[in-house]
Write a protein that holds these residues in place. Sequence first.
Motif, PDB file in Angstrom:
ATOM      1  N   GLU A  29       0.837  -1.203   0.000  1.00  0.00           N
ATOM      2  CA  GLU A  29       0.000   0.000   0.000  1.00  0.00           C
ATOM      3  C   GLU A  29       0.873   1.255   0.000  1.00  0.00           C
ATOM      4  N   LEU A  30       1.702   1.369  -1.039  1.00  0.00           N
ATOM      5  CA  LEU A  30       2.676   2.467  -1.100  1.00  0.00           C
ATOM      6  C   LEU A  30       2.033   3.824  -1.364  1.00  0.00           C
ATOM      7  N   LYS A  31       0.834   3.826  -1.914  1.00  0.00           N
ATOM      8  CA  LYS A  31       0.148   5.096  -2.178  1.00  0.00           C
ATOM      9  C   LYS A  31      -0.291   5.785  -0.887  1.00  0.00           C
ATOM     10  N   ARG A  32      -0.264   5.033   0.195  1.00  0.00           N
ATOM     11  CA  ARG A  32      -0.718   5.598   1.480  1.00  0.00           C
ATOM     12  C   ARG A  32       0.446   6.168   2.294  1.00  0.00           C
ATOM     13  N   MET A  33       1.591   6.344   1.649  1.00  0.00           N
ATOM     14  CA  MET A  33       2.732   6.941   2.356  1.00  0.00           C
ATOM     15  C   MET A  33       3.595   7.710   1.363  1.00  0.00           C
ATOM     16  N   ALA A  34       4.393   8.622   1.891  1.00  0.00           N
ATOM     17  CA  ALA A  34       5.291   9.412   1.038  1.00  0.00           C
ATOM     18  C   ALA A  34       6.413   8.515   0.513  1.00  0.00           C
ATOM     19  N   PRO A  35       6.938   8.797  -0.691  1.00  0.00           N
ATOM     20  CA  PRO A  35       8.047   8.005  -1.241  1.00  0.00           C
ATOM     21  C   PRO A  35       9.250   7.955  -0.307  1.00  0.00           C
ATOM     22  N   THR A  36       9.518   9.076   0.407  1.00  0.00           N
ATOM     23  CA  THR A  36      10.660   9.083   1.337  1.00  0.00           C
ATOM     24  C   THR A  36      10.432   8.112   2.491  1.00  0.00           C
ATOM     25  N   THR A  37       9.177   8.015   2.938  1.00  0.00           N
ATOM     26  CA  THR A  37       8.845   7.075   4.017  1.00  0.00           C
ATOM     27  C   THR A  37       9.034   5.636   3.544  1.00  0.00           C
ATOM     28  N   ALA A  38       8.574   5.348   2.336  1.00  0.00           N
ATOM     29  CA  ALA A  38       8.734   3.999   1.786  1.00  0.00           C
ATOM     30  C   ALA A  38      10.199   3.622   1.680  1.00  0.00           C
ATOM     31  N   LYS A  39      11.038   4.578   1.293  1.00  0.00           N
ATOM     32  CA  LYS A  39      12.478   4.307   1.179  1.00  0.00           C
ATOM     33  C   LYS A  39      13.080   4.009   2.544  1.00  0.00           C
ATOM     34  N   LYS A  40      12.644   4.721   3.556  1.00  0.00           N
ATOM     35  CA  LYS A  40      13.164   4.493   4.909  1.00  0.00           C
ATOM     36  C   LYS A  40      12.789   3.104   5.418  1.00  0.00           C
ATOM     37  N   VAL A  41      11.537   2.699   5.152  1.00  0.00           N
ATOM     38  CA  VAL A  41      11.087   1.373   5.576  1.00  0.00           C
ATOM     39  C   VAL A  41      11.871   0.287   4.834  1.00  0.00           C
ATOM     40  N   ALA A  42      12.046   0.478   3.521  1.00  0.00           N
ATOM     41  CA  ALA A  42      12.791  -0.497   2.723  1.00  0.00           C
ATOM     42  C   ALA A  42      14.222  -0.631   3.222  1.00  0.00           C
ATOM     43  N   ALA A  43      14.838   0.497   3.554  1.00  0.00           N
ATOM     44  CA  ALA A  43      16.222   0.482   4.045  1.00  0.00           C
ATOM     45  C   ALA A  43      16.320  -0.232   5.390  1.00  0.00           C
ATOM     46  N   ALA A  44      15.345  -0.005   6.255  1.00  0.00           N
ATOM     47  CA  ALA A  44      15.338  -0.657   7.564  1.00  0.00           C
ATOM     48  C   ALA A  44      15.154  -2.166   7.425  1.00  0.00           C
ATOM     49  N   ILE A  45      14.276  -2.579   6.519  1.00  0.00           N
ATOM     50  CA  ILE A  45      14.043  -4.011   6.273  1.00  0.00           C
ATOM     51  C   ILE A  45      15.324  -4.673   5.778  1.00  0.00           C
ATOM     52  N   GLU A  46      16.005  -3.996   4.852  1.00  0.00           N
ATOM     53  CA  GLU A  46      17.248  -4.549   4.307  1.00  0.00           C
ATOM     54  C   GLU A  46      18.345  -4.609   5.371  1.00  0.00           C
ATOM     55  N   GLN A  47      18.473  -3.547   6.145  1.00  0.00           N
ATOM     56  CA  GLN A  47      19.525  -3.500   7.168  1.00  0.00           C
ATOM     57  C   GLN A  47      19.332  -4.582   8.236  1.00  0.00           C
ATOM     58  N   LEU A  48      18.065  -4.786   8.627  1.00  0.00           N
ATOM     59  CA  LEU A  48      17.773  -5.782   9.659  1.00  0.00           C
ATOM     60  C   LEU A  48      17.585  -7.190   9.095  1.00  0.00           C
ATOM     61  N   ASN A  49      17.584  -7.270   7.734  1.00  0.00           N
ATOM     62  CA  ASN A  49      17.356  -8.563   7.067  1.00  0.00           C
ATOM     63  C   ASN A  49      16.046  -9.184   7.558  1.00  0.00           C
ATOM     64  N   TYR A  50      15.015  -8.347   7.609  1.00  0.00           N
ATOM     65  CA  TYR A  50      13.733  -8.755   8.171  1.00  0.00           C
ATOM     66  C   TYR A  50      12.912  -9.544   7.155  1.00  0.00           C
ATOM     67  N   VAL A  51      12.404 -10.695   7.571  1.00  0.00           N
ATOM     68  CA  VAL A  51      11.514 -11.515   6.750  1.00  0.00           C
ATOM     69  C   VAL A  51      10.170 -11.608   7.464  1.00  0.00           C
TER      70      VAL A  51
END
Length: 326
Positions: A29-51
């Motif tokens: 649901e990326l339309k419900r957040m700013a692109p910068t917010t989506a990038k921050k979440v993606a970066a956090a997921i990658e850094q933490l290797n979250y599944v």
Amino acid sequence: MTNKSTNIKDVAHLAQVSTATVSRYLHGELKRMAPTTAKKVAAAIEQLNYVPNAAARQLITNRSKTVAIVVVNVADSFSTEIFKGACSVLEPAGYTTAMLDTNSEQQKENQLINAVGLSTYDGLILQPLSSDVAQIKSEIRRSMPIVTLDRHLDYSPWPQIISNNFEASQEAAKYFQKHGYTRAIVLSSQIDVASTRQERFQGIKSVYQQVELIEINETHYNHQQVYCQLEKLLTASSEKTVIFSLKERWLIEFLPALIGSGILAAKNIQISGFADTTLVPAIWPSAKMIIQNPYKMGALAGQTLLKLLNNKQDIQPITTIPTTFK
């Protein structure tokens, strides 16, 4: 290696957003957040290797994000193209698909439909072997969105995607009759099993009152015996003859041997039938085929299933994908 202790709260803390925002991101649901917010979440997921925990997500959403696609026979390109078409729509929408093959066996189809109902699939796309709605209903173990294709089912409670089988066969038969072909030989799997074949056969018989039929049992047949039967019919008369195959598979199987024997060199024999690929014209360029579009049928089935999954109302009970006679 994945850190199994990492959870959605850790991702939210690192990205400095709420857990609800992370959940929206995970659900696309990326339309419900700013692109910068989506990038921050993606970066956090990658850094933490979250599944994400699929089982936990299913408990929350009551969705497994999986769809079963039951096909008649993977030996037929029609079935595999259906699957590819459905995947082209469902996978971008976040669904994982599983193709289940009945191998043209009624008992196996019953078992697979039963298994799908007992599993956690969100929906089912079904290419049924027969047209028996009551039989299909008896094997479904729970309420779920279902779309059928390639078979016309009378009084079906599910949306159907079908071809114009009768009209297509009739058009082709009229063409050959107009061009002086007075004799028709039909190659087919068992006709009484599927409405598709019945409609095609009736389309030919509406033009040719006398049709010589060779029926082939898909699960057990003798290749040489079928070929000899076909060869005998073709050499028994000098009439202008058209060979109609109600399934592409049989032309692909027997056409090379007919060419090798020299039988097709006679100008009074023509090849036709239903095709899902360009293989038959590649083998015999003068063949005039009825071209189906199973990929489009699968894609439309996928779109229809997505509408059902999202409780949309604008769904046609029957959609016909026309063929092309070339």
